[in-house]
Design a protein around this motif. Sequence first.
Motif, mmCIF file in Angstrom:
data_model
loop_
_atom_site.group_PDB
_atom_site.id
_atom_site.type_symbol
_atom_site.label_atom_id
_atom_site.label_comp_id
_atom_site.label_asym_id
_atom_site.label_seq_id
_atom_site.Cartn_x
_atom_site.Cartn_y
_atom_site.Cartn_z
ATOM 1 N N ARG A 240 0.842 -1.195 0.000
ATOM 2 C CA ARG A 240 0.000 0.000 0.000
ATOM 3 C C ARG A 240 0.876 1.242 0.000
ATOM 4 N N LYS A 241 0.327 2.314 -0.516
ATOM 5 C CA LYS A 241 1.012 3.600 -0.516
ATOM 6 C C LYS A 241 0.235 4.555 0.390
ATOM 7 N N ILE A 242 0.986 5.412 1.078
ATOM 8 C CA ILE A 242 0.400 6.363 2.006
ATOM 9 C C ILE A 242 0.737 7.776 1.530
ATOM 10 N N LYS A 243 -0.256 8.632 1.495
ATOM 11 C CA LYS A 243 -0.072 10.036 1.125
ATOM 12 C C LYS A 243 0.036 10.835 2.419
ATOM 13 N N LEU A 244 1.232 11.376 2.678
ATOM 14 C CA LEU A 244 1.448 12.237 3.844
ATOM 15 C C LEU A 244 1.133 13.659 3.430
ATOM 16 N N ILE A 245 0.339 14.355 4.242
ATOM 17 C CA ILE A 245 -0.250 15.632 3.829
ATOM 18 C C ILE A 245 0.033 16.733 4.848
ATOM 19 N N THR B 23 13.976 8.734 -3.815
ATOM 20 C CA THR B 23 13.024 9.063 -4.868
ATOM 21 C C THR B 23 11.680 8.450 -4.480
ATOM 22 N N LEU B 24 10.637 9.204 -4.670
ATOM 23 C CA LEU B 24 9.299 8.742 -4.337
ATOM 24 C C LEU B 24 8.427 8.792 -5.573
ATOM 25 N N GLU B 25 7.346 8.062 -5.502
ATOM 26 C CA GLU B 25 6.422 8.008 -6.635
ATOM 27 C C GLU B 25 5.858 9.375 -6.977
ATOM 28 N N LYS B 26 5.502 10.134 -5.944
ATOM 29 C CA LYS B 26 4.825 11.388 -6.231
ATOM 30 C C LYS B 26 5.002 12.366 -5.075
ATOM 31 N N THR B 27 5.264 13.611 -5.413
ATOM 32 C CA THR B 27 5.265 14.715 -4.457
ATOM 33 C C THR B 27 4.579 15.880 -5.143
ATOM 34 N N GLY B 28 4.160 16.863 -4.377
ATOM 35 C CA GLY B 28 3.564 18.029 -5.016
ATOM 36 C C GLY B 28 2.672 18.812 -4.086
ATOM 37 N N PHE B 29 1.807 19.597 -4.717
ATOM 38 C CA PHE B 29 0.836 20.385 -3.961
ATOM 39 C C PHE B 29 -0.451 20.451 -4.757
ATOM 40 N N GLU B 30 -1.545 20.657 -4.051
ATOM 41 C CA GLU B 30 -2.868 20.768 -4.675
ATOM 42 C C GLU B 30 -3.608 21.930 -4.037
ATOM 43 N N ILE B 31 -4.305 22.676 -4.844
ATOM 44 C CA ILE B 31 -5.156 23.756 -4.347
ATOM 45 C C ILE B 31 -6.569 23.187 -4.255
ATOM 46 N N LEU B 32 -7.079 23.069 -3.046
ATOM 47 C CA LEU B 32 -8.405 22.492 -2.842
ATOM 48 C C LEU B 32 -9.504 23.523 -2.999
ATOM 49 N N ALA C 218 -5.041 24.664 0.749
ATOM 50 C CA ALA C 218 -4.154 23.953 -0.176
ATOM 51 C C ALA C 218 -3.337 22.953 0.631
ATOM 52 N N ILE C 219 -2.794 21.946 -0.058
ATOM 53 C CA ILE C 219 -1.976 20.944 0.609
ATOM 54 C C ILE C 219 -0.669 20.733 -0.142
ATOM 55 N N ALA C 220 0.348 20.338 0.600
ATOM 56 C CA ALA C 220 1.572 19.786 0.032
ATOM 57 C C ALA C 220 1.569 18.314 0.442
ATOM 58 N N PHE C 221 2.191 17.442 -0.358
ATOM 59 C CA PHE C 221 2.130 16.019 -0.040
ATOM 60 C C PHE C 221 3.316 15.247 -0.606
ATOM 61 N N VAL C 222 3.558 14.075 -0.014
ATOM 62 C CA VAL C 222 4.466 13.065 -0.555
ATOM 63 C C VAL C 222 3.742 11.728 -0.458
ATOM 64 N N VAL C 223 3.979 10.855 -1.417
ATOM 65 C CA VAL C 223 3.413 9.516 -1.408
ATOM 66 C C VAL C 223 4.558 8.545 -1.129
ATOM 67 N N VAL C 224 4.409 7.747 -0.069
ATOM 68 C CA VAL C 224 5.461 6.823 0.358
ATOM 69 C C VAL C 224 4.903 5.407 0.456
ATOM 70 N N GLU C 225 5.807 4.434 0.422
ATOM 71 C CA GLU C 225 5.422 3.052 0.667
ATOM 72 C C GLU C 225 5.001 2.933 2.135
ATOM 73 N N GLU C 226 4.023 2.102 2.413
ATOM 74 C CA GLU C 226 3.561 1.940 3.790
ATOM 75 C C GLU C 226 4.697 1.525 4.722
ATOM 76 N N LYS C 227 5.617 0.696 4.246
ATOM 77 C CA LYS C 227 6.725 0.235 5.084
ATOM 78 C C LYS C 227 7.668 1.370 5.482
ATOM 79 N N ASP C 228 7.691 2.451 4.708
ATOM 80 C CA ASP C 228 8.564 3.596 4.987
ATOM 81 C C ASP C 228 7.834 4.749 5.678
ATOM 82 N N MET C 229 6.544 4.594 5.921
ATOM 83 C CA MET C 229 5.732 5.697 6.428
ATOM 84 C C MET C 229 6.230 6.241 7.761
ATOM 85 N N ILE C 230 6.594 5.371 8.692
ATOM 86 C CA ILE C 230 7.035 5.814 10.020
ATOM 87 C C ILE C 230 8.291 6.676 9.892
#
Length: 78
Positions: free
Chosen positions: A3-8, A37-46, A51-63
């Motif tokens: 699983r992938k986790i989006k940290l926000i 290197t991660l699958e995805k990083t960025g920001f979104e204007i809601l 607005a949010i900034a985020f990184v997507v990480v593997e669940e095993k690396d989340m901690i």
Amino acid sequence: MSRKIKLIWDFRGEAAAKTAEHHAIHLNEYLENEKRTLEKTGFEILNEMHAIAFVVVEEKDMILFRDALKPHRGEVYN
């Protein structure tokens, strides 16, 4: 498949979009310095006040990322 986790990081107010965009730059700098290197990083204007900034990480690396970067929240990424 892992699983992938989006940290926000949430930013609110009139400057939310610019702040989230700037925070995303610092997240990318951190990843570059740590040679990760991660699958995805960025920001979104809601909306105009959120607005949010985020990184997507593997669940095993989340901690590891959570403890180092102190996100406001996280969610399962699809």
